[in-house]
Write a protein that holds these residues in place. Sequence first.
Motif, PDB file in Angstrom:
ATOM      1  N   PRO A   1      -4.258  70.556  38.076  1.00  0.00           N
ATOM      2  CA  PRO A   1      -4.267  69.324  38.889  1.00  0.00           C
ATOM      3  C   PRO A   1      -2.901  68.650  38.924  1.00  0.00           C
ATOM      4  O   PRO A   1      -2.400  68.174  37.909  1.00  0.00           O
ATOM      5  N   LEU A   2      -2.313  68.623  40.104  1.00  0.00           N
ATOM      6  CA  LEU A   2      -0.987  68.019  40.273  1.00  0.00           C
ATOM      7  C   LEU A   2      -0.824  67.601  41.727  1.00  0.00           C
ATOM      8  O   LEU A   2      -1.244  68.318  42.633  1.00  0.00           O
ATOM      9  N   GLY A   3      -0.248  66.436  41.931  1.00  0.00           N
ATOM     10  CA  GLY A   3       0.094  65.988  43.279  1.00  0.00           C
ATOM     11  C   GLY A   3       1.460  65.354  43.254  1.00  0.00           C
ATOM     12  O   GLY A   3       2.066  65.210  42.175  1.00  0.00           O
ATOM     13  N   GLY A   4       1.952  65.004  44.416  1.00  0.00           N
ATOM     14  CA  GLY A   4       3.243  64.331  44.446  1.00  0.00           C
ATOM     15  C   GLY A   4       3.513  63.768  45.819  1.00  0.00           C
ATOM     16  O   GLY A   4       2.951  64.240  46.805  1.00  0.00           O
ATOM     17  N   PHE A   5       4.316  62.700  45.882  1.00  0.00           N
ATOM     18  CA  PHE A   5       4.837  62.262  47.180  1.00  0.00           C
ATOM     19  C   PHE A   5       6.344  62.237  47.090  1.00  0.00           C
ATOM     20  O   PHE A   5       6.926  61.814  46.099  1.00  0.00           O
ATOM     21  N   VAL A   6       6.963  62.770  48.142  1.00  0.00           N
ATOM     22  CA  VAL A   6       8.404  62.997  48.134  1.00  0.00           C
ATOM     23  C   VAL A   6       9.042  62.130  49.207  1.00  0.00           C
ATOM     24  O   VAL A   6       8.505  62.005  50.312  1.00  0.00           O
ATOM     25  N   ALA A   7      10.187  61.539  48.887  1.00  0.00           N
ATOM     26  CA  ALA A   7      10.904  60.709  49.868  1.00  0.00           C
ATOM     27  C   ALA A   7      12.396  60.800  49.576  1.00  0.00           C
ATOM     28  O   ALA A   7      12.819  61.503  48.653  1.00  0.00           O
ATOM     29  N   SER A   8      13.182  60.084  50.337  1.00  0.00           N
ATOM     30  CA  SER A   8      14.614  59.999  50.026  1.00  0.00           C
ATOM     31  C   SER A   8      14.779  59.110  48.793  1.00  0.00           C
ATOM     32  O   SER A   8      13.878  58.315  48.466  1.00  0.00           O
ATOM     33  N   ASN A   9      15.918  59.217  48.143  1.00  0.00           N
ATOM     34  CA  ASN A   9      16.171  58.340  47.001  1.00  0.00           C
ATOM     35  C   ASN A   9      16.134  56.875  47.419  1.00  0.00           C
ATOM     36  O   ASN A   9      15.633  56.017  46.691  1.00  0.00           O
ATOM     37  N   GLU A  10      16.642  56.617  48.630  1.00  0.00           N
ATOM     38  CA  GLU A  10      16.685  55.221  49.104  1.00  0.00           C
ATOM     39  C   GLU A  10      15.277  54.655  49.250  1.00  0.00           C
ATOM     40  O   GLU A  10      14.972  53.562  48.772  1.00  0.00           O
ATOM     41  N   VAL A  11      14.408  55.420  49.915  1.00  0.00           N
ATOM     42  CA  VAL A  11      13.032  54.932  50.118  1.00  0.00           C
ATOM     43  C   VAL A  11      12.308  54.838  48.776  1.00  0.00           C
ATOM     44  O   VAL A  11      11.707  53.810  48.443  1.00  0.00           O
ATOM     45  N   MET A  12      12.398  55.887  47.978  1.00  0.00           N
ATOM     46  CA  MET A  12      11.652  55.915  46.713  1.00  0.00           C
ATOM     47  C   MET A  12      12.077  54.784  45.779  1.00  0.00           C
ATOM     48  O   MET A  12      11.248  54.216  45.052  1.00  0.00           O
ATOM     49  N   SER A  13      13.362  54.431  45.810  1.00  0.00           N
ATOM     50  CA  SER A  13      13.868  53.443  44.849  1.00  0.00           C
ATOM     51  C   SER A  13      13.251  52.061  45.046  1.00  0.00           C
ATOM     52  O   SER A  13      13.299  51.223  44.146  1.00  0.00           O
ATOM     53  N   THR A  14      12.615  51.841  46.221  1.00  0.00           N
ATOM     54  CA  THR A  14      12.029  50.511  46.435  1.00  0.00           C
ATOM     55  C   THR A  14      10.839  50.259  45.496  1.00  0.00           C
ATOM     56  O   THR A  14      10.434  49.112  45.318  1.00  0.00           O
ATOM     57  N   LEU A  15      10.294  51.314  44.914  1.00  0.00           N
ATOM     58  CA  LEU A  15       9.177  51.100  43.969  1.00  0.00           C
ATOM     59  C   LEU A  15       9.668  50.591  42.609  1.00  0.00           C
ATOM     60  O   LEU A  15       8.866  50.314  41.716  1.00  0.00           O
ATOM     61  N   GLN A  16      11.016  50.487  42.460  1.00  0.00           N
ATOM     62  CA  GLN A  16      11.562  50.063  41.161  1.00  0.00           C
ATOM     63  C   GLN A  16      11.642  48.543  41.002  1.00  0.00           C
ATOM     64  O   GLN A  16      11.818  48.034  39.914  1.00  0.00           O
ATOM     65  N   HIS A  17      11.562  47.833  42.138  1.00  0.00           N
ATOM     66  CA  HIS A  17      11.749  46.382  42.031  1.00  0.00           C
ATOM     67  C   HIS A  17      10.855  45.618  43.017  1.00  0.00           C
ATOM     68  O   HIS A  17      10.416  46.174  44.021  1.00  0.00           O
ATOM     69  N   ASN A  18      10.613  44.369  42.700  1.00  0.00           N
ATOM     70  CA  ASN A  18       9.746  43.499  43.543  1.00  0.00           C
ATOM     71  C   ASN A  18       8.441  44.156  43.948  1.00  0.00           C
ATOM     72  O   ASN A  18       8.193  44.283  45.141  1.00  0.00           O
ATOM     73  N   PRO A  19       7.591  44.515  43.071  1.00  0.00           N
ATOM     74  CA  PRO A  19       7.657  44.383  41.614  1.00  0.00           C
ATOM     75  C   PRO A  19       8.246  45.637  40.963  1.00  0.00           C
ATOM     76  O   PRO A  19       8.267  46.691  41.590  1.00  0.00           O
ATOM     77  N   VAL A  20       8.653  45.478  39.717  1.00  0.00           N
ATOM     78  CA  VAL A  20       8.995  46.675  38.948  1.00  0.00           C
ATOM     79  C   VAL A  20       7.707  47.462  38.733  1.00  0.00           C
ATOM     80  O   VAL A  20       6.603  46.916  38.852  1.00  0.00           O
ATOM     81  N   LEU A  21       7.843  48.710  38.425  1.00  0.00           N
ATOM     82  CA  LEU A  21       6.678  49.576  38.221  1.00  0.00           C
ATOM     83  C   LEU A  21       5.722  49.499  39.406  1.00  0.00           C
ATOM     84  O   LEU A  21       4.529  49.246  39.276  1.00  0.00           O
ATOM     85  N   GLY A  22       6.303  49.706  40.593  1.00  0.00           N
ATOM     86  CA  GLY A  22       5.514  49.599  41.830  1.00  0.00           C
ATOM     87  C   GLY A  22       4.392  50.615  41.923  1.00  0.00           C
ATOM     88  O   GLY A  22       3.487  50.471  42.752  1.00  0.00           O
ATOM     89  N   HIS A  23       4.422  51.620  41.126  1.00  0.00           N
ATOM     90  CA  HIS A  23       3.316  52.586  41.082  1.00  0.00           C
ATOM     91  C   HIS A  23       3.278  53.155  39.672  1.00  0.00           C
ATOM     92  O   HIS A  23       4.309  53.572  39.139  1.00  0.00           O
ATOM     93  N   ILE A  24       2.108  53.163  39.083  1.00  0.00           N
ATOM     94  CA  ILE A  24       1.988  53.577  37.679  1.00  0.00           C
ATOM     95  C   ILE A  24       0.942  54.673  37.558  1.00  0.00           C
ATOM     96  O   ILE A  24      -0.093  54.626  38.214  1.00  0.00           O
ATOM     97  N   THR A  25       1.220  55.653  36.732  1.00  0.00           N
ATOM     98  CA  THR A  25       0.203  56.661  36.408  1.00  0.00           C
ATOM     99  C   THR A  25       0.403  57.123  34.971  1.00  0.00           C
ATOM    100  O   THR A  25       1.536  57.290  34.511  1.00  0.00           O
ATOM    101  N   THR A  26      -0.689  57.313  34.257  1.00  0.00           N
ATOM    102  CA  THR A  26      -0.593  57.816  32.888  1.00  0.00           C
ATOM    103  C   THR A  26      -0.271  59.310  32.890  1.00  0.00           C
ATOM    104  O   THR A  26       0.702  59.760  32.316  1.00  0.00           O
ATOM    105  N   PHE A  27      -1.128  60.056  33.587  1.00  0.00           N
ATOM    106  CA  PHE A  27      -1.040  61.520  33.487  1.00  0.00           C
ATOM    107  C   PHE A  27      -0.215  62.173  34.591  1.00  0.00           C
ATOM    108  O   PHE A  27       0.018  63.389  34.535  1.00  0.00           O
TER     109      PHE A  27
END
Length: 402
Positions: A261-287
């Motif tokens: 079991p594995l999934g992923g979403f891929v984007a540019s570094n610019e787009v992906m980096s928006t999950l780092q702030h406002n809020p931080v930890l914009g998406h969280i997963t344990t496993f």
Amino acid sequence: MKNSDILRKQFLQHVGQTSPSPMMIPVERAEGVFFYTPEGKPYYDLVAGVSVNNVGHGNRAVVEAVKQQAERYMHVMVYGEMIERPQVEYATALAALLPDPLRSIYFVNSGAEAVEGALKLAKRYTGRSEMISMRRAYHGSTHGAMSMMGAPEGEEWKGAFRPLLPGTKAIEFNDFEALAQITEHTACVLCEPVQGEAGVRPPKEGYLQALRERCTKVGALLIFDEIQTGMGRTGEMFAATKYGITPDIMCLAKAFGGGMPLGGFVASNEVMSTLQHNPVLGHITTFGGHPVCCAAGLAALRYMLDNDVVANVERKGALYEALLADHPQVVEIRRSGLLLAVELGSSEKMFRMMELFAEQGIMSDWFLYCDTAFRISPPLIISDEQIRDSVRIIRGCLDMLV
Ligand SMILES: Cc1ncc(COP(=O)(O)O)c(C=O)c1O
């Protein structure tokens, strides 16, 4: 009571069911393009776990990678904090295969989660909330993914679970005029480049280009759901490259984990980096990105590359098509690589075929939105001889239809 009867009873009593008529084939082991019952009856697996087992069951490279990684370490810390070699190596190998600027992958556990993450990322990046999907799309069974099941056909599945996400709307896949509904209010358009559960509907010539252009013009992000089409299924590693279109976000799962079991979403570094702030930890997963699953996925990818698996997919799909198309019961065959819908034009015929298949040792299935066609999506490593032999059985079943 026989052991097998006890197991069937326990299965029905204790394993949560959502189908009133599960297939209930007991599985003892699986190898290559076959799985076997405890009595040793072989089944040609022409579903591959719904486009999962692309490198075949029990692929030695994948099994060894799983064993070795399980010995080294399994879960260490929630996603994204530690430098875990299987994740890094897999992400790097993928980035080298994906079109620019898709360079940053966020690992999750499943297809639905990949879609959830992609939708959130599009909202976060654009600051918009409207999300557009395609009719007869399937993206997963969580609330967000289900909100993107194309109305009205999706209503049967999602009606009972309303209210779902507001601000969603569905347009017709392959309808050029409907693209005008994508506007400056649209955060994203979510699209399978080849619709799978609609019964295998490839894009019309120029449609994905027009969709890409419209999204770029209005500033909406284009998300490709390559959960079923990715990892070689359509004859290229990704349908995006097959059709020469670069989405802003790509979702992967199913064969992506090499059977784990594995999934992923891929984007540019610019787009992906928006999950780092406002809020931080914009998406969280344990496993998400579990090291054993990443090791398995990477081993499967390397196996495909080392053995030229993808280069033969189109030819093998065409062979199935050529060997089946002239049967009088076959109305049409819709196909992309080794993803085929064999259209019989009637659900009665299709369900009769399922009974005959079960007797004759063929594992097939129909489609969520299309119960008049049966599916052929075997492991991509199926040999020409196995294709001919499975067609011999399929044609025998077709001959028995009245
Ligand atoms: C195109 C597509 N997207 C998403 C999903 C959902 O994936 P999962 O079942 O891993 O959540 C599926 C599953 O069939 C699918 O075919």
